[in-house]
Design a protein around this motif. Sequence first.
Motif, mmCIF file in Angstrom:
data_model
loop_
_atom_site.group_PDB
_atom_site.id
_atom_site.type_symbol
_atom_site.label_atom_id
_atom_site.label_comp_id
_atom_site.label_asym_id
_atom_site.label_seq_id
_atom_site.Cartn_x
_atom_site.Cartn_y
_atom_site.Cartn_z
ATOM 1 N N GLY A 112 46.850 42.818 48.026
ATOM 2 C CA GLY A 112 47.054 42.721 46.589
ATOM 3 C C GLY A 112 47.123 41.268 46.152
ATOM 4 O O GLY A 112 47.373 40.354 46.958
ATOM 5 N N ALA A 113 46.886 41.043 44.869
ATOM 6 C CA ALA A 113 46.929 39.687 44.331
ATOM 7 C C ALA A 113 48.336 39.105 44.378
ATOM 8 O O ALA A 113 48.510 37.894 44.571
ATOM 9 C CB ALA A 113 46.404 39.681 42.893
ATOM 10 N N ASP A 226 45.487 32.378 38.744
ATOM 11 C CA ASP A 226 45.590 33.833 38.788
ATOM 12 C C ASP A 226 44.518 34.395 37.850
ATOM 13 O O ASP A 226 44.670 34.392 36.633
ATOM 14 C CB ASP A 226 46.996 34.246 38.347
ATOM 15 C CG ASP A 226 47.208 35.749 38.361
ATOM 16 O OD1 ASP A 226 46.234 36.497 38.587
ATOM 17 O OD2 ASP A 226 48.358 36.187 38.135
ATOM 18 N N VAL A 228 43.129 37.622 38.026
ATOM 19 C CA VAL A 228 42.982 39.035 38.381
ATOM 20 C C VAL A 228 42.221 39.828 37.316
ATOM 21 O O VAL A 228 41.650 40.884 37.609
ATOM 22 C CB VAL A 228 44.348 39.700 38.672
ATOM 23 C CG1 VAL A 228 44.994 39.075 39.892
ATOM 24 C CG2 VAL A 228 45.266 39.637 37.471
ATOM 25 N N SER A 257 41.592 40.351 42.316
ATOM 26 C CA SER A 257 42.183 41.664 42.566
ATOM 27 C C SER A 257 41.147 42.768 42.491
ATOM 28 O O SER A 257 40.451 42.915 41.478
ATOM 29 C CB SER A 257 43.279 41.945 41.528
ATOM 30 O OG SER A 257 43.640 43.310 41.508
ATOM 31 N N THR A 265 44.770 50.118 41.351
ATOM 32 C CA THR A 265 45.905 49.231 41.610
ATOM 33 C C THR A 265 46.677 49.638 42.862
ATOM 34 O O THR A 265 47.336 48.806 43.482
ATOM 35 C CB THR A 265 46.856 49.197 40.400
ATOM 36 O OG1 THR A 265 47.280 50.544 40.097
ATOM 37 C CG2 THR A 265 46.167 48.607 39.179
ATOM 38 N N GLY A 270 43.625 42.345 47.453
ATOM 39 C CA GLY A 270 43.367 41.158 46.648
ATOM 40 C C GLY A 270 42.731 40.101 47.522
ATOM 41 O O GLY A 270 42.410 40.354 48.696
#
Length: 435
Positions: A112-113, A226, A228, A257, A265, A270
């Motif tokens: 994940g991010a 960031d 994403v 992401s 999700t 990520g």
Amino acid sequence: MKRAIGKMSKITPNKYFLKNNAKDVWTLTNEFAAHSAAANPGKELINLGQGFFSYSPPTFAIKEAKAALDIPLVNQYSPTRGRPSLLNSLVELYKPLLKQELDTQNVLVTTGANEGILACLMGLLNAGDEVIVFEPFFDQYIPNIELVGGTVRYVPINPPKEIDQRVTSGQEWQVDWETLEKTFNSKTKAVIINTPHNPIGKVFTEDELLRIGNLCVKNNVVIISDEVYEHLYFTETFPRIAALSKEIGQLTLNVGSAGKSFAATGWRIGWVVSLNPELLSFVSKAHTRICFASPSPLQEACANSITDALKINYFDNMRKEYIRKFEILTKVFDELGLPFTKPEGTYFILVDFSKVKIPADYEFPEELHAKAKDFRIAYWLINEIGIVAIPPTEFYIAEHEKVAENLLRFAVCKEDDYLEKAAERFKDLKPYLDV
């Protein structure tokens, strides 16, 4: 013979988690939503709060995930830097975006991010190092910095002065440049940028990114970008800070992401991309110690999904779908005269509720009395209108939260018919409007 059992000694946890025992916004919102749903069983609660999708990933991504599970070795550990298939897919994805030749040494796969950002910080920070964070901020940045011994320095992104009177744009939210320049010092190790920005929906312009990047070059400070929501931008272009100059690119770590890109999700895949392999190696070392490797089948699914997506122009089509989703809500906000910041990116929209008049004698839970006004607006909206939102003062420090106390954040990563129902439900606000 029974052994005597003495009184157990009290265990002292990490003291960081003893500093603030207040419930976070996600816990509070979910509790209030659950209570409201139980109290009103005949009324559907429309959840536009937390940014989770109400629909499945695209068919090709589901197909790739199922296929990956059938390959025996894909169910085992992946190399700590990531499966070769995903590293190669990311190289092909980012070469044209960063306008640079890349190889797999420029890419790291993370769980994940959020883990990617934590790994960036853990790989870079020593006790006492400072990280500049723009405010409002994604709340997870703060513990990620502080838990590894860093200190947060906040720089405001100031809202438009007429935010409560008219529809505004992300470009009208302006970095406090004077504060930013003064915040750099010998202890500054990194700056975190979020573009497209959650919760504002702002896409930083090339001029803004260049100004930030040049300050980082001048002060030899790492940029954690960031990105994403990189495929969810509605401006003509999406500037990437790493591509603006060779010097800036060598200091930049781009975080991406799969969850945001493929409506997945829960897959928790990520990545971090950098034009500087040595800089990325520090992140990789931290990632190895945090979780060693990320889920193998979902890495394989992401690798093939990226390839599939590029063949069918998936990302461009997704942007068009989101423009429609935003239009469903902005149409009703326009009708009601509720000002909002027109989203330039992400799947969030900030709406000003200054014109909504909640009865003066309305009763709120005791735990909300010490919270900012937007928490009480959100509580009232859940219980009286039946719509869940996120109060954005959670993304501010207490000294600055007043600038957002009349705002609520709504997520549009929902099916269109769900958003249509939300639009109809918002019309129940009419009796409470002071226009």
